[in-house]
Scaffold this motif. Sequence first.
Motif, short mmCIF file in Angstrom:
data_model
loop_
_atom_site.label_atom_id
_atom_site.label_comp_id
_atom_site.label_asym_id
_atom_site.label_seq_id
_atom_site.Cartn_x
_atom_site.Cartn_y
_atom_site.Cartn_z
N THR A 274 0.84 -1.21 0.00
CA THR A 274 0.00 0.00 0.00
C THR A 274 0.87 1.25 0.00
OG1 THR A 274 -0.17 -0.24 2.40
CG2 THR A 274 -2.00 -1.08 1.09
N LEU A 275 0.23 2.40 -0.10
CA LEU A 275 0.97 3.66 -0.17
C LEU A 275 0.96 4.35 1.19
CD1 LEU A 275 -0.38 5.16 -3.53
CD2 LEU A 275 1.56 3.64 -3.16
N PRO A 276 2.10 4.85 1.61
CA PRO A 276 2.17 5.50 2.91
C PRO A 276 1.65 6.93 2.86
CG PRO A 276 4.29 5.63 1.85
CD PRO A 276 3.39 4.86 0.91
N LEU A 277 1.25 7.42 4.01
CA LEU A 277 1.02 8.86 4.15
C LEU A 277 2.39 9.54 4.15
CD1 LEU A 277 -0.84 11.29 4.86
CD2 LEU A 277 -0.44 10.74 7.27
N TYR B 126 2.76 12.35 14.80
CA TYR B 126 1.71 12.90 13.95
C TYR B 126 1.50 14.36 14.28
CZ TYR B 126 0.03 8.10 12.97
OH TYR B 126 -0.09 6.79 12.59
N ASP C 19 -9.35 21.87 4.59
CA ASP C 19 -8.72 20.56 4.38
C ASP C 19 -7.70 20.26 5.46
OD1 ASP C 19 -9.82 19.28 2.13
OD2 ASP C 19 -8.76 20.67 0.79
N LYS C 20 -7.50 18.94 5.72
CA LYS C 20 -6.51 18.52 6.70
C LYS C 20 -5.14 18.35 6.04
CE LYS C 20 -9.76 15.87 9.51
NZ LYS C 20 -10.96 16.10 8.66
N HIS D 179 -1.14 16.81 7.01
CA HIS D 179 -0.40 16.00 7.98
C HIS D 179 1.10 16.20 7.84
CE1 HIS D 179 -4.09 13.85 9.01
NE2 HIS D 179 -4.35 13.82 7.71
N PRO E 133 1.52 10.05 -3.17
CA PRO E 133 0.36 9.15 -3.00
C PRO E 133 -0.93 9.78 -3.50
CG PRO E 133 1.66 9.28 -0.97
CD PRO E 133 2.16 10.35 -1.88
N PHE F 205 -3.51 8.42 -6.36
CA PHE F 205 -4.95 8.23 -6.12
C PHE F 205 -5.79 9.06 -7.10
CE2 PHE F 205 -3.95 7.43 -1.36
CZ PHE F 205 -3.67 6.10 -1.62
N MET G 202 -9.59 10.27 0.73
CA MET G 202 -8.36 9.64 1.20
C MET G 202 -8.49 9.40 2.70
SD MET G 202 -4.51 10.96 0.56
CE MET G 202 -3.39 11.10 1.95
N ILE H 126 -6.61 7.60 6.13
CA ILE H 126 -5.28 7.23 6.62
C ILE H 126 -5.43 6.36 7.86
CG2 ILE H 126 -3.11 8.14 7.54
CD1 ILE H 126 -4.32 10.86 6.04
N ALA I 107 -2.27 5.07 3.46
CA ALA I 107 -3.35 5.89 2.91
C ALA I 107 -4.12 5.08 1.87
CB ALA I 107 -2.77 7.15 2.27
N HIS J 185 -12.38 13.35 4.46
CA HIS J 185 -11.23 13.35 3.56
C HIS J 185 -9.94 13.67 4.33
CE1 HIS J 185 -8.95 13.68 -0.07
NE2 HIS J 185 -8.82 14.99 -0.01
N LYS J 186 -8.97 12.78 4.18
CA LYS J 186 -7.67 12.89 4.86
C LYS J 186 -7.79 12.76 6.38
CE LYS J 186 -5.58 16.42 2.36
NZ LYS J 186 -4.35 17.21 2.16
N SER J 187 -8.86 12.09 6.82
CA SER J 187 -8.97 11.76 8.25
C SER J 187 -7.91 10.75 8.62
CB SER J 187 -10.34 11.16 8.55
OG SER J 187 -11.25 12.18 8.90
N LEU J 188 -7.47 10.86 9.87
CA LEU J 188 -6.45 9.94 10.38
C LEU J 188 -7.05 9.04 11.45
CD1 LEU J 188 -3.54 8.96 10.98
CD2 LEU J 188 -3.30 10.93 12.50
#
Lengths: 507, 119
Positions: free
Chosen positions: A390-393, A415, A423-424, A426, A450, A454, B25, B27, B41, B100-103
């Motif tokens: 799989t693809l990492p964050l 984290y 938008d979030k 990281h 990533p 996607f 997406m 995570i 992800a 979206h992009k929740s962890l």
Amino acid sequence: MANRINMRDRYKHMTRLGWETSYQPMEKVFPYDRYEGIKVNDWNEWEDPFRMTMDSYWKYQGEKEKKLYAIMDAFSQSNGHLNISDARYVNALKLFLQGVSPLEYQAHRGFARQGRHFTGEGARVACQMQSLDELRHVQTQVHGMSQYNKFFDGFHEFPWWHDRVWYLSVPKSFFDDANSAGPFEFMVAIGFSFEYVLTNLLFVPFMSGAAYNGDMSTVTFGFSAQSDEARHMTLGLQAMQFMLEQHEDNVPIVQRWIDKWLWRGYKVLSLVSAMMDYMLPESPMSWKEAWEMYFEENGGALFNDLARYGITVPSYAEICAKEKDHLSHQVWGILYNHTAAAAMHTWVPDDAKMNWLSEKYPDTFDKYYRPRFEYWRDQEEAGNRYYSQTLPLVCQTCQIPMGFTEIEDPTLVAYRTTEYSGDKYHFCSDPCMKIFTDEPEKFCQAWMPPQQIFQGNCGGEGLPAVLEHYKFNLGADNMDYAGSPDETNWNKWKGLDGAGDGQVKAS
Amino acid sequence: MAVTAIGDYPARPRDGVENFHGNQMVIVGWDHHLMIDAPMAFPLPPGMPFGALVSEVMPVAFSAHPEWEQIDWSTVVWQLDGEAFIPDLEASLEDNGVGHKSLIRFVTPGLDGIGGSGS
């Protein structure tokens, strides 16, 4: 015969770039060195530290390169690649050609641009000269490595890879950030932070690694580039001092850039840490030792000198000091996880290397990292080499997979998250998050590997489509060293055990 | 702070959910199991049941870990975007508050990585 003019006059006549414009006002001719907020009282205070004219530059560098190419030819004719310690070593060169040489080209472009945009003629001439050096460096590196490209995988599409492959997004995005900044920030980013403060942590590992592992071609390039690097360091430090001496209002701006760019450079160098500690069959020193010598000691002395301007050591130096026991192991783990999608090989270190790592990292290697490697080795021996499916964050700023841990707990991923415009985002660390929150408009548009996969922008869905888009020779450029054509060929050339099974690992 | 620029510098986020073809997406990270190098992800439809994430998606990333088979799911401690969280396995990701992009992080009590090393 015409009278020859002396060096000083010749320099003066051949580098005349500084005149007051009359058709257009100066601020319209040189808009870029004003908007960043750096105040300049007297451009004459920034003199060209090189004081070289083009004719003397060609003559001197031409002589130097004649010698360099003579040695590279001899290396090629004598099959010098057979004298290296082990074919695993070549992966350090792959990383260099894929990740570092394209930055030399980026530096060429960046310094050429600053050579246009600074008002002061000394600054402009010096930047133009460095721009030429950087172009020569990328050319000689490509030539030097072409010998390896004839015999080993993982070299053939390096510019294409640099612009697309996930781990090369780390160095690429670093330099894209610098080249899309203003000229003064560029000088702090590349001229000072990278060339002056961090350069030893890049070049010493690669060049002394080359020497320890019998790679005379790369060693020769290193020596050839050294005199250039000394000039680049002079320019970087001079640019810094110029900004700090021109106006006290410049100090906080410069401090913020130093904080940003030493951190960004440090994160790029984490790839070098893994190279040093894991890729080199014969290691001249550990990452930790190099960090202590070149950053903590030499960098400490530098910051003592800069204290008189009010410049301080970045507050995160403490993070780096604690992280030096973990960095290379975590990055090698990241590369090992995702080797199916990398144009280089990884492997589990053998017993001798693991013992060396235990000795160099007595507080951390056996406790946190050896169990992982031993498990992976058992799996490999059972025919079950672990590859991430799989693809990492990846961190929004440094673009490295989020495999870095909390300073107080090396078993927990660090984290950091913020929201911007709904938008979030990281991050792997506080400094990476601060870089984002200082300039969110810039970093929210980062090209994250990533996310791009996607979104369907990298050849399609699934790993096979992405690897085809990357132009990998599957089973040759990627995957573990064990079973690779590199290994098979090396054993055959050297008459070692395991030669001749001819098995190329299927992808 | 804002970027210092010579002209207008509008924010143009590259990874808005509208670019993911109906997916968002998501995570997922497994604490203390760093053999899996990083949180992983996934592009997933918001309507996917949380249970499907656990039974179909997460194994692709995590089942190579020797402790995966030993997980007692009734004891797993979940976190969503930094807050303690008890997922409803029948409900969709969206209805569980996964955006979206929740962890999503999970802790498996008693399982501390290979040889207790956090790996």
